[in-house]
Design an enzyme around this catalytic site. Sequence first.
Site, PDB file in Angstrom:
ATOM      1  CG  HIS A  80      -2.066  -0.964   1.018  1.00  0.00           C
ATOM      2  ND1 HIS A  80      -3.306  -0.578   0.583  1.00  0.00           N
ATOM      3  CD2 HIS A  80      -2.130  -2.307   1.147  1.00  0.00           C
ATOM      4  CE1 HIS A  80      -4.080  -1.637   0.464  1.00  0.00           C
ATOM      5  NE2 HIS A  80      -3.386  -2.698   0.795  1.00  0.00           N
ATOM      6  N   PRO A  81       0.411   2.268  -0.732  1.00  0.00           N
ATOM      7  CG  PRO A  81      -0.837   3.774  -2.024  1.00  0.00           C
ATOM      8  CD  PRO A  81      -0.789   2.320  -1.562  1.00  0.00           C
ATOM      9  CB  SER A  97      -4.139   3.722  -4.518  1.00  0.00           C
ATOM     10  OG  SER A  97      -4.020   2.485  -3.867  1.00  0.00           O
ATOM     11  CD  GLU A 100      -9.365   2.615  -2.901  1.00  0.00           C
ATOM     12  OE1 GLU A 100      -9.960   1.594  -3.288  1.00  0.00           O
ATOM     13  OE2 GLU A 100      -8.209   2.587  -2.411  1.00  0.00           O
ATOM     14  CD  GLN A 101      -3.584   8.223  -1.411  1.00  0.00           C
ATOM     15  OE1 GLN A 101      -3.084   9.354  -1.436  1.00  0.00           O
ATOM     16  NE2 GLN A 101      -2.852   7.124  -1.250  1.00  0.00           N
ATOM     17  CG  PHE A 132      -1.721   5.414   8.487  1.00  0.00           C
ATOM     18  CD1 PHE A 132      -2.029   5.056   9.784  1.00  0.00           C
ATOM     19  CD2 PHE A 132      -2.660   6.122   7.754  1.00  0.00           C
ATOM     20  CE1 PHE A 132      -3.247   5.387  10.346  1.00  0.00           C
ATOM     21  CE2 PHE A 132      -3.885   6.466   8.306  1.00  0.00           C
ATOM     22  CZ  PHE A 132      -4.179   6.097   9.601  1.00  0.00           C
ATOM     23  CB  ALA A 135     -11.093   1.695   4.617  1.00  0.00           C
ATOM     24  CB  VAL A 136      -9.443   7.113   2.449  1.00  0.00           C
ATOM     25  CG1 VAL A 136      -8.029   6.954   2.996  1.00  0.00           C
ATOM     26  CG2 VAL A 136      -9.530   6.706   0.991  1.00  0.00           C
TER      27      VAL A 136
END
Length: 182
Positions: A80-81, A97, A100-101, A132, A135-136
Site C-alpha cells: 500500500h502507498p 488508490s 480512493e485518495q 499507514f 480505508a479512506v
Amino acid sequence: MPLSSSNAPHRLSPRPSQCGLEAFLDHYGDVFEHSPWVARHAWESGLDATHDDPSVLAEKMGQALREATPEEQLAVIRAHPDLAGKAALAGDLTASSKSEQAGAGLDQCTPEEYTRFEALNDAYRETFGFPFVIAVKGLDRHAILDAFAARLDNAPAVERATAIEQIVCIARFRLIAMSERD
C-alpha cells in the site's frame, strides 16, 4: 447479512462462483493491492454462490490474508502507498488508490497538510516498518490525519492487526464499487 453501501443486494459480474482461476484472477486479482495471491488462495479454498456478494467475497479473501504467514501479511501491508505521499504526488498510484485518495480529498491538501502527512508517514514507517493503511472511503483528510496521529500510539501487534482489517475493508469497498459498475 453482509453490509453493503445500499439496501439493494449487490452481485459481482462475472460471478466469482462461476469463474475459473484465470478469469477470477483477471477480474479480482487486483482487489488486494499488488497481491493477486490473496485472490488465488480464496479461489483455491473454494467459492460458492454466496461469494458472488462483494461483502462475502471480501471476507473470504480477508480470511486468506488473516491466515497468511506474517511475512505474506507484511508484504500486502507494504504494497500500500503512503497517503498523500511521494507516489501520489508523482502520479504513481494504482487507479484504485488514486481514486480512493482523491475521494477523501487527499489530492487537495494544502502545503501544510502535505508536510504533516509526510511527517506522519515517516514517523509511522519508522515506528511500525510499514505504511499507514486506512480505508479512506467516507473520511476526509482531517479525519485521516486525526486517525493517523492516534494510531501512532498503538502497540505494533495491534497496529498490524488494524492494518490488515483496514485492508479487508478497502477490498470490500472495491468489490462493492465493482458490483455497482456492472
